[in-house]
Design an enzyme around this catalytic site. Sequence first.
Site, PDB file in Angstrom:
ATOM      1  CG  HIS A  14       0.019  -0.354   2.379  1.00 40.33           C
ATOM      2  ND1 HIS A  14       0.359  -1.694   2.744  1.00 40.33           N
ATOM      3  CD2 HIS A  14       0.436   0.469   3.369  1.00 40.33           C
ATOM      4  CE1 HIS A  14       1.177  -1.489   4.014  1.00 40.33           C
ATOM      5  NE2 HIS A  14       1.134  -0.300   4.271  1.00 40.33           N
ATOM      6  CG  ASP A  73      -1.770  -7.759   0.838  1.00 38.43           C
ATOM      7  OD1 ASP A  73      -2.047  -6.543   0.417  1.00 38.43           O
ATOM      8  OD2 ASP A  73      -0.813  -8.256   1.338  1.00 38.43           O
TER       9      ASP A  73
HETATM   10  C1  G1P Z   1       1.657  -3.408   8.465  1.00 40.20           C
HETATM   11  C2  G1P Z   1       0.353  -3.772   9.175  1.00 40.20           C
HETATM   12  C3  G1P Z   1       0.422  -5.531   9.292  1.00 40.20           C
HETATM   13  C4  G1P Z   1       0.577  -5.866   7.884  1.00 40.20           C
HETATM   14  C5  G1P Z   1       1.670  -5.447   7.122  1.00 40.20           C
HETATM   15  C6  G1P Z   1       1.791  -5.854   5.662  1.00 40.20           C
HETATM   16  O1  G1P Z   1       3.116  -3.593   9.042  1.00 40.20           O
HETATM   17  O2  G1P Z   1       0.440  -3.363  10.266  1.00 40.20           O
HETATM   18  O3  G1P Z   1      -0.502  -5.958  10.022  1.00 40.20           O
HETATM   19  O4  G1P Z   1       0.675  -7.406   7.898  1.00 40.20           O
HETATM   20  O5  G1P Z   1       1.606  -4.205   7.153  1.00 40.20           O
HETATM   21  O6  G1P Z   1       0.517  -5.622   4.951  1.00 40.20           O
HETATM   22  P1  G1P Z   1       3.619  -2.763   9.825  1.00 40.20           P
HETATM   23  O7  G1P Z   1       3.986  -1.737   9.232  1.00 40.20           O
HETATM   24  O8  G1P Z   1       2.532  -2.271  11.039  1.00 40.20           O
HETATM   25  O9  G1P Z   1       4.712  -3.581  10.323  1.00 40.20           O
HETATM   26 ZN    ZN Z   2      -0.659  -5.160   0.370  1.00 35.63          ZN
END
Ligand code: G1P
Ligand code: ZN
Length: 544
Positions: free
Chosen positions: A117, A283
């Site tokens: 993202h 995802d």
């Molecule tokens: C973030 C989200 C986590 C997800 C990951 C990948 O990670 O919090 O739940 O699995 O993106 O989409 P973070 O940046 O908090 O380590």
């Molecule tokens: Zn993603």
Amino acid sequence: MRVISTAPIAGQKPGTSGLRKKTRTFMEQRYLENFIQSTLDVVREDCGGSLAGKRLVVGGDGRYFNREAIQTILQIAAGNGVGRVWIAQGGILSTPAMSCVIRARGAVGGIVLSASHNPGGIDADFGVKYNASNGGPAPEEITDRIYRRTTEITEYRVVEGSVNIDQLGSSKLGDTEVVVFDPLDDYAALMQQIFDFPKLRKFLAGGFRMCFDAMNGVTGPFAKHIFLDLLGAPAGSVIRATPLEDFGGEHPDPNLTYAAELVAKLASDDAPDFGAACDGDGDRNLILGRKCFVSPGDSLAVIAELAPAAIPAYHPGLAGVARSMPTSMAADRVAASLGIPCFETPTGWKFFGSLLDAGKITICGEESFGTGSNHVREKDGLWAVLAWLSILAHTGKSVDQVLRDHWTKFGRSYYQRYDYEGVSAEGANAMFADLRGKLGSLAGTPLAGSKISHADDFSYTDPVNGATAANQGTRIFLENGSRVILRLSGTGTEGATLRMYFESYSKDDIAQDAEAKIRPLAAAVCALLDLEARLGRKAPDVIT
Ligand code: G1P
Ligand code: ZN
């Protein structure tokens, strides 16, 4: 085959979800090459010393540098004697479709090119993630070895040449067979095994209106194929469906902040019945009803509650559910009512893999807009959208009504996450060090009209393989059942990102505004941490 000398490059340690860096970093000489060679060294070790006859899948979310990176990976795969490389046509492969293809085609693994993202472009982010033969993100045992390898690397091997990745078909690079394939069929076939497509088709033909926002990411072609071609939704039902290298200059993150256009559409007087969006690599998912937002923790709980009745693949019932630790405890209540276990894992989809492989869970999710099931080993945005459509078709209720009925039965976890992006890593680390130092003495401290009952750092032992992970988030529990969790992001590429997760449970009082309900708790925690003085921020950058 040519052997090219190289030297270790610092900082190639995969985080929550693969190696994420600025695109320009990945474009530096030997940066990608070192990481891919290190990855293949580890894969070769696990294949008994040779990659001959092994199959590898390669694809990405179409962001800037995707196509160049694929050519580099192909050259190194050929240089390392991989038997066959499958490349998604045009290099476009959603993360869940990657998982599906690895599993369906018996590959040894796959290389996902995505920063999910995060924005795309030469001045934005890029990422590389290795998925293992179960289709899921490599566990830490493997990513730790890849990292170690990057610190020792002296050479990488290539076969020079290039492949037309837009043209379906098979060709050779050295001894490696390169097959460009269309991933829509593999993925759509799996969805048709899970969901009742004829029933959904009839439902959509009955006047139900939906809007799916692909956010200029990778799900556009998949969504058009599924919702328009296979389910017969009218053309305007899928928007922003062409994958763009820079996601149109936007944050392809499906939440209330970044999917503002879709949110406004669902709040208008002429709103469709249902709105959904996925992130850049497909995802994550956002679920909306008319003037109604489904928080990810509620979405997981509602799917767990209703999937066995509404979705053919889950008619036999669920083995168990799992959620990441900061995700709201709504799913726990559903699991208890179904008499099945609910597992609590650290943040990151990779921790669900062993539970799914062992058949201990059927459905799992994270607060970060991730939901999925045992059909693949990644969270799956379009699967979640199809799950909600199935629930709406089965119950005949609106999104809003499904939620209200769920809360009436189980009570409601009010939930919000605050993100402070790009704060100083030093300041954030000092704040955590201080907090950790006083965890043992916080009990009894008054907070937001209640008192702290206990506080700790979350550690996890995988119940299947015994692997451990420590310091996975600091938790503060209140006597009134509320919870606050603090952790640093493991996916950011600049400074540090502090995440604070707030949850407050009510059995009967279910109709409040989540923001108003959480605000006093959030303010009290910020004061306790002296956050404004330490991080120089008055308010979070994003609230989800
Ligand atoms: C973030 C989200 C986590 C997800 C990951 C990948 O990670 O919090 O739940 O699995 O993106 O989409 P973070 O940046 O908090 O380590
Ligand atoms: Zn993603």
